[in-house]
Design an enzyme around this catalytic site. Structure first.
Site, PDB file in Angstrom:
ATOM      1  N   PHE A  39      43.068  43.072  36.094  1.00  0.00           N
ATOM      2  CA  PHE A  39      44.301  42.438  36.561  1.00  0.00           C
ATOM      3  C   PHE A  39      45.001  41.777  35.390  1.00  0.00           C
ATOM      4  O   PHE A  39      44.439  40.920  34.707  1.00  0.00           O
ATOM      5  CB  PHE A  39      43.961  41.394  37.632  1.00  0.00           C
ATOM      6  CG  PHE A  39      45.153  40.651  38.168  1.00  0.00           C
ATOM      7  CD1 PHE A  39      46.014  41.258  39.064  1.00  0.00           C
ATOM      8  CD2 PHE A  39      45.415  39.345  37.771  1.00  0.00           C
ATOM      9  CE1 PHE A  39      47.119  40.582  39.567  1.00  0.00           C
ATOM     10  CE2 PHE A  39      46.510  38.656  38.267  1.00  0.00           C
ATOM     11  CZ  PHE A  39      47.361  39.271  39.166  1.00  0.00           C
ATOM     12  N   GLY A  40      46.234  42.168  35.136  1.00  0.00           N
ATOM     13  CA  GLY A  40      47.005  41.601  34.039  1.00  0.00           C
ATOM     14  C   GLY A  40      48.027  40.606  34.541  1.00  0.00           C
ATOM     15  O   GLY A  40      48.676  40.832  35.564  1.00  0.00           O
ATOM     16  N   TYR A  41      48.192  39.495  33.826  1.00  0.00           N
ATOM     17  CA  TYR A  41      49.165  38.476  34.221  1.00  0.00           C
ATOM     18  C   TYR A  41      49.877  37.865  33.013  1.00  0.00           C
ATOM     19  O   TYR A  41      50.770  37.045  33.160  1.00  0.00           O
ATOM     20  CB  TYR A  41      48.471  37.355  35.011  1.00  0.00           C
ATOM     21  CG  TYR A  41      47.359  36.675  34.249  1.00  0.00           C
ATOM     22  CD1 TYR A  41      47.621  35.549  33.475  1.00  0.00           C
ATOM     23  CD2 TYR A  41      46.063  37.180  34.266  1.00  0.00           C
ATOM     24  CE1 TYR A  41      46.608  34.939  32.753  1.00  0.00           C
ATOM     25  CE2 TYR A  41      45.048  36.582  33.545  1.00  0.00           C
ATOM     26  CZ  TYR A  41      45.327  35.460  32.792  1.00  0.00           C
ATOM     27  OH  TYR A  41      44.329  34.871  32.065  1.00  0.00           O
ATOM     28  N   GLY A  42      49.476  38.275  31.806  1.00  0.00           N
ATOM     29  CA  GLY A  42      50.093  37.789  30.571  1.00  0.00           C
ATOM     30  C   GLY A  42      50.666  38.959  29.792  1.00  0.00           C
ATOM     31  O   GLY A  42      51.346  39.826  30.349  1.00  0.00           O
ATOM     32  N   SER A  43      50.387  39.025  28.502  1.00  0.00           N
ATOM     33  CA  SER A  43      50.931  40.104  27.669  1.00  0.00           C
ATOM     34  C   SER A  43      50.402  41.470  28.080  1.00  0.00           C
ATOM     35  O   SER A  43      51.002  42.492  27.750  1.00  0.00           O
ATOM     36  CB  SER A  43      50.603  39.848  26.191  1.00  0.00           C
ATOM     37  OG  SER A  43      49.208  39.809  25.985  1.00  0.00           O
ATOM     38  N   GLU A  59      40.603  39.363  24.500  1.00  0.00           N
ATOM     39  CA  GLU A  59      40.600  38.223  25.415  1.00  0.00           C
ATOM     40  C   GLU A  59      39.420  37.276  25.188  1.00  0.00           C
ATOM     41  O   GLU A  59      39.584  36.058  25.186  1.00  0.00           O
ATOM     42  CB  GLU A  59      40.576  38.724  26.867  1.00  0.00           C
ATOM     43  CG  GLU A  59      41.627  39.762  27.204  1.00  0.00           C
ATOM     44  CD  GLU A  59      43.043  39.206  27.167  1.00  0.00           C
ATOM     45  OE1 GLU A  59      43.185  37.974  27.163  1.00  0.00           O
ATOM     46  OE2 GLU A  59      43.992  39.992  27.123  1.00  0.00           O
TER      47      GLU A  59
END
Length: 216
Positions: A26-30, A96
């Site tokens: 799940f991506g929520y930033g860059s 990360e």
């Protein structure tokens, strides 16, 4: 269990064994707009119980040791192809965990049609050296502090301001109903500071140019 049930169970198990390995993150930033590994599909959706906050320092991709930048993490909301997979895991672990101070957790993802699936999420907890958290009591004062740090930071991946602005633009474009006050207020503050900085540079240039021209 009946023979028919045994047969169907055996078929299901065989189908599962023949399925290619799957890794969902799940991506929520860059990661929303800057992916550095191969992937087979992308779905828009959400997870529950978290809020995006710029409460993590970054000294590699969006800042340095001397001038750390700020990157997004997920803060718990208060109650009110196998080779490609391994490559993705390795790059995400470096990007990360090793360089960013993040950990990985498993949670449920809900796509835009309501279909659920398990995903991996990288986020940070207060017990890592780069975690900052909320510094000011009032959220708006905290964002003001963060924006000042953002406009002065740059790392190997680019400026910290680029990180904030591109993330906000992506969220606004692909999730028009998203009301992320923290992100959008930070984008506004960063944009204002960059604009003021540009005007200051222009004024200084004009003053310098005028002095030089007068001297000539």
């Amino acid at each position: 269990m009946s023979k028919k049930a045994d047969l169907l169970s055996g078929i299901d198990e065989e189908d599962q064994e023949n399925q290619p390995p799957v890794f969902k993150v799940f991506g929520y930033g860059s990661l929303l707009w800057k992916v550095n590994f191969n992937y087979s599909s992308r779905d828009h959706g959400h997870i529950k119980g978290f809020q995006r906050k710029f409460w993590q320092n970054n000294k590699t991709h969006r800042g340095t040791e001397e001038k750390p930048g700020r990157v997004a993490i997920l803060h718990e909301a208060e109650e009110d192809g196998a080779s490609d997979i391994e490559d993705a895991k390795q790059k995400l672990d470096t990007r990360e965990t090793v360089l960013g101070g993040y950990i990985s957790i498993q949670t449920t993802f809900y796509d835009e049609y309501g279909v659920q699936s398990e995903v991996t999420v990288f986020t940070a907890t207060p017990d890592n050296d780069l975690y900052v958290g909320q510094i000011c009591d009032h959220p708006h004062d905290d964002v003001e502090h963060i924006s000042t740090q953002v406009v002065g930071a740059q790392g190997r991946a680019g400026t910290n301001a680029e990180y904030v602005i591109k993330l906000a633009k992506y969220v606004r474009r692909h999730f028009p109903k998203e009301d992320d006050e923290h992100l959008f207020l930070l984008e506004k503050k960063v944009t204002e500071k960059l604009s003021n900085r540009s005007r200051t540079v222009q004024i200084n240039y004009e003053q310098l140019n005028g002095i030089n021209h007068h001297d000539i």
